[in-house]
Enzyme design. Structure first.
Site, mmCIF file in Angstrom:
data_model
loop_
_atom_site.group_PDB
_atom_site.id
_atom_site.type_symbol
_atom_site.label_atom_id
_atom_site.label_comp_id
_atom_site.label_asym_id
_atom_site.label_seq_id
_atom_site.Cartn_x
_atom_site.Cartn_y
_atom_site.Cartn_z
ATOM 1 N N GLY A 46 18.718 28.415 -72.552
ATOM 2 C CA GLY A 46 19.204 27.266 -73.324
ATOM 3 C C GLY A 46 18.264 26.984 -74.482
ATOM 4 O O GLY A 46 17.104 27.412 -74.469
ATOM 5 N N GLN A 51 14.149 22.925 -81.393
ATOM 6 C CA GLN A 51 13.321 24.090 -81.055
ATOM 7 C C GLN A 51 13.373 25.166 -82.140
ATOM 8 O O GLN A 51 12.623 26.134 -82.087
ATOM 9 C CB GLN A 51 13.743 24.676 -79.703
ATOM 10 C CG GLN A 51 13.426 23.748 -78.530
ATOM 11 C CD GLN A 51 13.769 24.406 -77.215
ATOM 12 O OE1 GLN A 51 14.913 24.374 -76.782
ATOM 13 N NE2 GLN A 51 12.783 25.033 -76.582
ATOM 14 N N CYS A 96 10.192 26.674 -70.386
ATOM 15 C CA CYS A 96 10.743 26.294 -71.685
ATOM 16 C C CYS A 96 10.171 27.201 -72.763
ATOM 17 O O CYS A 96 8.976 27.486 -72.757
ATOM 18 C CB CYS A 96 10.372 24.837 -71.962
ATOM 19 S SG CYS A 96 10.956 24.241 -73.545
ATOM 20 N N LEU A 97 11.036 27.645 -73.682
ATOM 21 C CA LEU A 97 10.571 28.542 -74.743
ATOM 22 C C LEU A 97 9.539 27.866 -75.646
ATOM 23 O O LEU A 97 8.742 28.550 -76.289
ATOM 24 C CB LEU A 97 11.758 29.033 -75.587
ATOM 25 C CG LEU A 97 12.768 29.922 -74.855
ATOM 26 C CD1 LEU A 97 13.937 30.266 -75.765
ATOM 27 C CD2 LEU A 97 12.114 31.194 -74.323
ATOM 28 N N HIS A 138 17.744 19.526 -69.069
ATOM 29 C CA HIS A 138 16.543 20.020 -69.769
ATOM 30 C C HIS A 138 16.763 20.004 -71.291
ATOM 31 O O HIS A 138 15.919 19.516 -72.045
ATOM 32 C CB HIS A 138 16.217 21.434 -69.270
ATOM 33 C CG HIS A 138 15.035 22.059 -69.934
ATOM 34 N ND1 HIS A 138 13.856 22.329 -69.274
ATOM 35 C CD2 HIS A 138 14.839 22.462 -71.212
ATOM 36 C CE1 HIS A 138 12.996 22.873 -70.132
ATOM 37 N NE2 HIS A 138 13.574 22.973 -71.304
ATOM 38 N N GLU A 139 17.906 20.521 -71.724
ATOM 39 C CA GLU A 139 18.185 20.596 -73.169
ATOM 40 C C GLU A 139 18.451 19.205 -73.751
ATOM 41 O O GLU A 139 18.027 18.894 -74.863
ATOM 42 C CB GLU A 139 19.380 21.521 -73.443
ATOM 43 C CG GLU A 139 19.201 22.962 -72.965
ATOM 44 C CD GLU A 139 17.896 23.600 -73.391
ATOM 45 O OE1 GLU A 139 17.364 23.245 -74.465
ATOM 46 O OE2 GLU A 139 17.373 24.442 -72.637
ATOM 47 N N HIS A 142 15.332 17.547 -74.600
ATOM 48 C CA HIS A 142 14.759 17.958 -75.892
ATOM 49 C C HIS A 142 15.289 17.075 -77.028
ATOM 50 O O HIS A 142 14.533 16.669 -77.905
ATOM 51 C CB HIS A 142 15.115 19.412 -76.212
ATOM 52 C CG HIS A 142 14.194 20.415 -75.579
ATOM 53 N ND1 HIS A 142 12.835 20.425 -75.800
ATOM 54 C CD2 HIS A 142 14.429 21.452 -74.741
ATOM 55 C CE1 HIS A 142 12.281 21.424 -75.118
ATOM 56 N NE2 HIS A 142 13.229 22.062 -74.461
#
Ligand code: NI
Length: 184
Positions: A46, A51, A96-97, A138-139, A142
């Site tokens: 995701g 990001q 997480c990226l 999670h997204e 962000h």
């Protein structure tokens, strides 16, 4: 189509709330395509727009690389809002990226109800209590300027602190393009 540098913990844009979209133009469509390229290139499940350095209220996911979810389609969520959470919670490990190398167990509601718009700005409601519900939360976090590490207890926060400082200083090995320190 392009792979964009991913913003990392410490980049200011990740601590700003996303802005609602009122029109989906060619620029936004390009951004969405680039988000998919960027996420796939980094083997992510995701990705939220901040990001890749955008303030827009968009996140995407693609769980087709996950065992048991091979048939799931890539999805785009515009102006998403979680309108309901289940009372039941579950503890699952997250990564997480934007926080490369950090993994921690996070407790979240098992299920959510999400109101969102598609690329034609048509309204949809999605209800899920599977891995989707986890990735959505999670997204969505962000877009609210929240990291999964913000949800850890004091002990958990202490455990990841050193690694987070190394990410800010770019003293970690990362296998995908990321922003330079202090550029976002
Ligand atoms: Ni993330």
């Amino acid at each position: 189509m392009a792979v964009l540098p991913i913003t990392l913990y410490g980049d200011k844009i990740l601590k700003k709330k996303a802005i609602r979209i009122s029109k989906v133009d060619a620029k936004i469509l390009t951004l969405i395509n680039d988000m998919f390229d960027t996420m796939h290139n980094a083997d992510g499940m995701g990705l939220a727009a901040n990001q890749v350095g955008s303030h827009k209220s968009i996140f995407i996911f693609d769980l087709s690389s996950v065992k048991g979810f091979e048939k799931s389609k890539p999805m785009v969520f515009i102006n998403p809002k979680i309108v309901e959470y289940s009372e039941e919670t579950r503890i699952l490990e997250e990564g997480c990226l934007s926080l490369p190398g950090v993994r921690a167990k996070v407790e979240r509601p098992t299920g959510v109800k999400l109101l969102y718009q598609d690329i034609d700005l048509k309204d949809h409601m999605l209800e899920d209590d599977d891995l989707f519900a986890r990735v959505i939360q999670h997204e969505y976090d962000h877009l609210q300027a929240t990291f999964f590490t913000d949800r850890l207890d004091d002990e958990g926060k202490k455990m990841v602190k050193k690694l987070l400082l190394r990410i800010i200083a770019r003293k970690v090995e990362i296998e995908y393009p990321v922003t330079d320190k202090g550029t976002m």
